[in-house]
Write a protein that holds these residues in place. Structure first.
Motif, PDB file in Angstrom:
ATOM      1  N   HIS A 154      38.992 -69.449  32.421  1.00  0.00           N
ATOM      2  CA  HIS A 154      39.585 -70.741  32.748  1.00  0.00           C
ATOM      3  C   HIS A 154      38.858 -71.834  31.982  1.00  0.00           C
ATOM      4  O   HIS A 154      37.636 -71.855  31.959  1.00  0.00           O
ATOM      5  CB  HIS A 154      39.491 -70.986  34.251  1.00  0.00           C
ATOM      6  CG  HIS A 154      40.038 -72.314  34.667  1.00  0.00           C
ATOM      7  ND1 HIS A 154      41.379 -72.563  34.722  1.00  0.00           N
ATOM      8  CD2 HIS A 154      39.421 -73.470  34.989  1.00  0.00           C
ATOM      9  CE1 HIS A 154      41.571 -73.823  35.085  1.00  0.00           C
ATOM     10  NE2 HIS A 154      40.393 -74.396  35.250  1.00  0.00           N
ATOM     11  N   ILE A 155      39.614 -72.716  31.370  1.00  0.00           N
ATOM     12  CA  ILE A 155      38.962 -73.823  30.671  1.00  0.00           C
ATOM     13  C   ILE A 155      39.495 -75.148  31.194  1.00  0.00           C
ATOM     14  O   ILE A 155      40.632 -75.240  31.655  1.00  0.00           O
ATOM     15  CB  ILE A 155      39.167 -73.743  29.138  1.00  0.00           C
ATOM     16  CG1 ILE A 155      40.644 -73.719  28.764  1.00  0.00           C
ATOM     17  CG2 ILE A 155      38.492 -72.500  28.590  1.00  0.00           C
ATOM     18  CD1 ILE A 155      40.883 -73.452  27.299  1.00  0.00           C
ATOM     19  N   GLN A 156      38.612 -76.131  31.161  1.00  0.00           N
ATOM     20  CA  GLN A 156      39.023 -77.473  31.566  1.00  0.00           C
ATOM     21  C   GLN A 156      38.609 -78.405  30.445  1.00  0.00           C
ATOM     22  O   GLN A 156      37.511 -78.281  29.909  1.00  0.00           O
ATOM     23  CB  GLN A 156      38.295 -77.866  32.852  1.00  0.00           C
ATOM     24  CG  GLN A 156      38.745 -79.211  33.395  1.00  0.00           C
ATOM     25  CD  GLN A 156      37.785 -79.743  34.448  1.00  0.00           C
ATOM     26  OE1 GLN A 156      36.624 -79.959  34.188  1.00  0.00           O
ATOM     27  NE2 GLN A 156      38.296 -79.957  35.644  1.00  0.00           N
ATOM     28  N   LEU A 157      39.473 -79.316  30.071  1.00  0.00           N
ATOM     29  CA  LEU A 157      39.085 -80.244  29.023  1.00  0.00           C
ATOM     30  C   LEU A 157      39.671 -81.618  29.302  1.00  0.00           C
ATOM     31  O   LEU A 157      40.648 -81.762  30.037  1.00  0.00           O
ATOM     32  CB  LEU A 157      39.557 -79.731  27.654  1.00  0.00           C
ATOM     33  CG  LEU A 157      41.041 -79.422  27.492  1.00  0.00           C
ATOM     34  CD1 LEU A 157      41.692 -80.472  26.616  1.00  0.00           C
ATOM     35  CD2 LEU A 157      41.211 -78.063  26.855  1.00  0.00           C
ATOM     36  N   SER A 158      39.045 -82.613  28.713  1.00  0.00           N
ATOM     37  CA  SER A 158      39.570 -83.961  28.839  1.00  0.00           C
ATOM     38  C   SER A 158      40.476 -84.202  27.646  1.00  0.00           C
ATOM     39  O   SER A 158      40.106 -83.870  26.524  1.00  0.00           O
ATOM     40  CB  SER A 158      38.442 -84.973  28.780  1.00  0.00           C
ATOM     41  OG  SER A 158      37.559 -84.737  29.825  1.00  0.00           O
ATOM     42  N   TYR A 159      41.634 -84.776  27.891  1.00  0.00           N
ATOM     43  CA  TYR A 159      42.541 -85.034  26.791  1.00  0.00           C
ATOM     44  C   TYR A 159      41.851 -85.991  25.818  1.00  0.00           C
ATOM     45  O   TYR A 159      41.415 -87.069  26.208  1.00  0.00           O
ATOM     46  CB  TYR A 159      43.856 -85.631  27.312  1.00  0.00           C
ATOM     47  CG  TYR A 159      44.883 -85.730  26.228  1.00  0.00           C
ATOM     48  CD1 TYR A 159      45.529 -84.591  25.767  1.00  0.00           C
ATOM     49  CD2 TYR A 159      45.181 -86.953  25.623  1.00  0.00           C
ATOM     50  CE1 TYR A 159      46.446 -84.670  24.740  1.00  0.00           C
ATOM     51  CE2 TYR A 159      46.097 -87.033  24.608  1.00  0.00           C
ATOM     52  CZ  TYR A 159      46.729 -85.888  24.167  1.00  0.00           C
ATOM     53  OH  TYR A 159      47.624 -85.965  23.141  1.00  0.00           O
ATOM     54  N   PRO A 160      41.720 -85.582  24.549  1.00  0.00           N
ATOM     55  CA  PRO A 160      40.841 -86.333  23.656  1.00  0.00           C
ATOM     56  C   PRO A 160      41.499 -87.457  22.877  1.00  0.00           C
ATOM     57  O   PRO A 160      40.846 -88.055  22.015  1.00  0.00           O
ATOM     58  CB  PRO A 160      40.349 -85.243  22.705  1.00  0.00           C
ATOM     59  CG  PRO A 160      41.472 -84.267  22.651  1.00  0.00           C
ATOM     60  CD  PRO A 160      42.216 -84.353  23.945  1.00  0.00           C
ATOM     61  N   ARG A 161      42.761 -87.746  23.114  1.00  0.00           N
ATOM     62  CA  ARG A 161      43.405 -88.817  22.343  1.00  0.00           C
ATOM     63  C   ARG A 161      43.707 -89.999  23.237  1.00  0.00           C
ATOM     64  O   ARG A 161      43.779 -89.876  24.455  1.00  0.00           O
ATOM     65  CB  ARG A 161      44.674 -88.291  21.686  1.00  0.00           C
ATOM     66  CG  ARG A 161      44.338 -87.313  20.581  1.00  0.00           C
ATOM     67  CD  ARG A 161      45.562 -86.764  19.918  1.00  0.00           C
ATOM     68  NE  ARG A 161      45.159 -85.952  18.781  1.00  0.00           N
ATOM     69  CZ  ARG A 161      45.828 -84.902  18.351  1.00  0.00           C
ATOM     70  NH1 ARG A 161      46.942 -84.540  18.942  1.00  0.00           N
ATOM     71  NH2 ARG A 161      45.390 -84.216  17.321  1.00  0.00           N
TER      72      ARG A 161
END
Lengths: 326, 177
Positions: free
Chosen positions: A169-176
């Motif tokens: 499972h990965i979580q990321l912050s939308y980078p744009r």
């Protein structure tokens, strides 16, 4: 047996100090070859067994979740560092997917995704001929095809054994800076198995465009500013998702000058740390002044009436704090 | 600089702060590794591997207060791995370095070290965390991810085992239950 005696005995183990320092440095060097240089943009959910067990046992979970955990240990393991996923799952707001790619005898299937405020989570399943010790299996992935305008695009995630295969499972912050309501997230896996230094030089082998739909969210314009000498921080926007919060802000500072970091505190004065991520969205320099747009994401539901934002210079000097009412 | 600040910096990906932190704890890291390995080369390998894994995972540490416990856990896992690998390669007793000495105190120390390296993994970890790292029962149990009662059992068995190996010296006043 007395502690004192034990300490004295252990204290007599001679420490080859130089060699220990060398061993530490060699370990870090090896690590930095695998790791992106700057601060990771994403927080991976399935982490090293060590860290995982530590947090599992430190009572970080809500009692109701603890109960659910006993019933579905795998899901809990996957989500244990992703409070957003945990929360959205309980409201059934996670989208099920079934996108499969096969390479070299290994099938990777993206099975779930969510997009809340500025945070994205993806869960995937790995089946097939994965080589290595079951407890040391990682996936190395990239997002947005390594877009050079994004601070961090590659990351490792530890996989959790699941029957014949694994889940991750990965979580990321939308980078744009724009948050599209609907998008396809380019997600490519470069390597799966025991960590291999060569993964960094690989091309994507299991490639996906994960369809993602944003959950309803609220935006409030803030326009709150604080400054110290040539350093200025303006809090622009507050984005409130179903289970997460994000603050967009602008930093203004002289080129080559000190960086400013934001520390966040809740109404009890407790620092908000749990997995916050701070990403650069835009940066431009005009007449020696840098203007940087950034977004800090807080991947959890806040139990607080306000967020106290405390900007700090690298030197430790503080700017006046600013309060955001929730 | 205060350790908490270093941990914060390290959590934000600062490699130098991370190195400084590990060096700050290097004696304890090495000695703990030695209590598993029983020899210098393997102990150094364990320290190197733990530094590597901790560096990769540092961004996932959520709360700086847990840094040392977290690091210790990683180190212990690395020690288990090295022991596992070694078991496949060589009989364990051949690798414990025991330099000869005529000093009685030093001999006792060596006896204790040898006895510890012969304990079962879980008992050894329980003993190391409680007696050397001065953890409370509750913290040691959390670090090992086991219930407190299980930890107490490991401690009791470990102590009994040590006592037997060291020639049945009377137990101290330390009470763990």
């Amino acid at each position: 047996m007395e502690k004192k005696m034990f300490h004295e005995s252990v204290g007599q183990i001679e420490v080859p100090e130089e060699d220990v320092v060398k061993a530490i440095q060699a370990g870090i060097r090896k690590g930095s070859r695998m790791k992106p240089k700057r601060k990771p943009l994403f927080k991976t959910a399935a982490v090293s067994a060590a860290a995982a067990a530590l947090f599992l046992s430190s009572g970080f979970l809500f009692p109701s979740m603890a109960k659910v955990m006993a019933e579905i240990p795998l899901l809990a393991k996957l989500y244990e560092h992703d409070k957003v996923a945990e929360n959205l799952a309980s409201q059934q707001l996670i989208t099920e997917l079934n996108e499969k790619t096969t390479y070299d005898g290994i099938d990777v299937t993206v099975i779930e995704a969510y997009y809340d405020g500025a945070i994205i989570g993806v869960t995937f399943d790995v089946r097939g001929d994965v080589k290595g010790d079951q407890d040391e299996i990682y996936a190395f992935y990239e997002i947005f095809d390594r877009d050079p305008n994004i601070e961090e695009t590659m990351e490792l995630v530890k996989l959790v054994p699941d029957g014949e295969g694994y889940k991750g499972h990965i979580q990321l912050s939308y980078p744009r800076s724009e948050l599209p309501a609907e998008m396809k997230l380019p997600l490519n896996f470069l390597g799966i198995g025991e960590i291999d230094d060569s993964w960094k030089d690989e091309q994507g082998k299991w490639n996906f465009d994960v369809p993602i739909l944003q959950l309803p969210y609220e935006t409030i314009t803030l326009g709150l500013a604080t400054e110290l000498g040539p350093h200025k921080v303006t809090l622009e926007k507050l984005i409130t998702g179903k289970s997460s919060t994000a603050i967009e802000y602008t930093l203004t500072y002289p080129e080559g000058g000190q960086r400013v970091m934001l520390d966040l505190f809740d109404s009890k004065g407790k620092q908000i740390i749990g997995g916050t991520s701070d990403a650069k969205l835009e940066k431009k320099t005009e007449n020696g002044i840098v203007i940087e747009k950034r977004r800090i994401t807080i991947p959890m539901v806040l139990d607080s009436d306000f967020i106290e934002v405390q900007p700090v210079l690298e030197s430790g000097e503080e700017l006046g704090s600013v309060r955001i009412e929730l | 600089m205060k350790e908490a600040k270093l941990v914060k910096k390290a959590m934000k990906g600062n490699g130098r702060a991370f190195e400084e932190l590990l060096i700050l704890h290097s004696d304890r890291l090495y000695r703990t590794a030695y209590l598993y390995a029983g020899n210098r080369e393997d102990a150094l390998d364990i320290v190197q591997e733990a530094s590597y894994k901790a560096f990769l995972a540092i961004s996932q540490l959520k709360n700086e207060e847990y840094f040392l416990t977290w690091l210790t856990r990683i180190l212990i896992h690395c020690a288990y791995d090295v022991l596992k690998k070694r078991k496949r390669e060589l009989p364990a007793d051949k690798l414990v370095e025991l330099p000869s000495s005529s000093n009685r105190e030093a001999e006792e120390t060596l006896d204790l070290m040898e006895a510890i390296t012969q304990l079962k993994e879980q008992q050894r970890t329980a003993i190391i965390l409680f007696y050397y790292h001065d953890m409370t029962i509750s913290d040691a149990a959390k670090t090992m991810d086991i219930p407190e009662n299980t930890l107490k059992t490991y401690l009791q068995r470990g102590r009994k085992e040590l006592k037997n190996r060291l020639g049945g010296e009377p137990d101290g006043k330390e009470n763990v239950s």
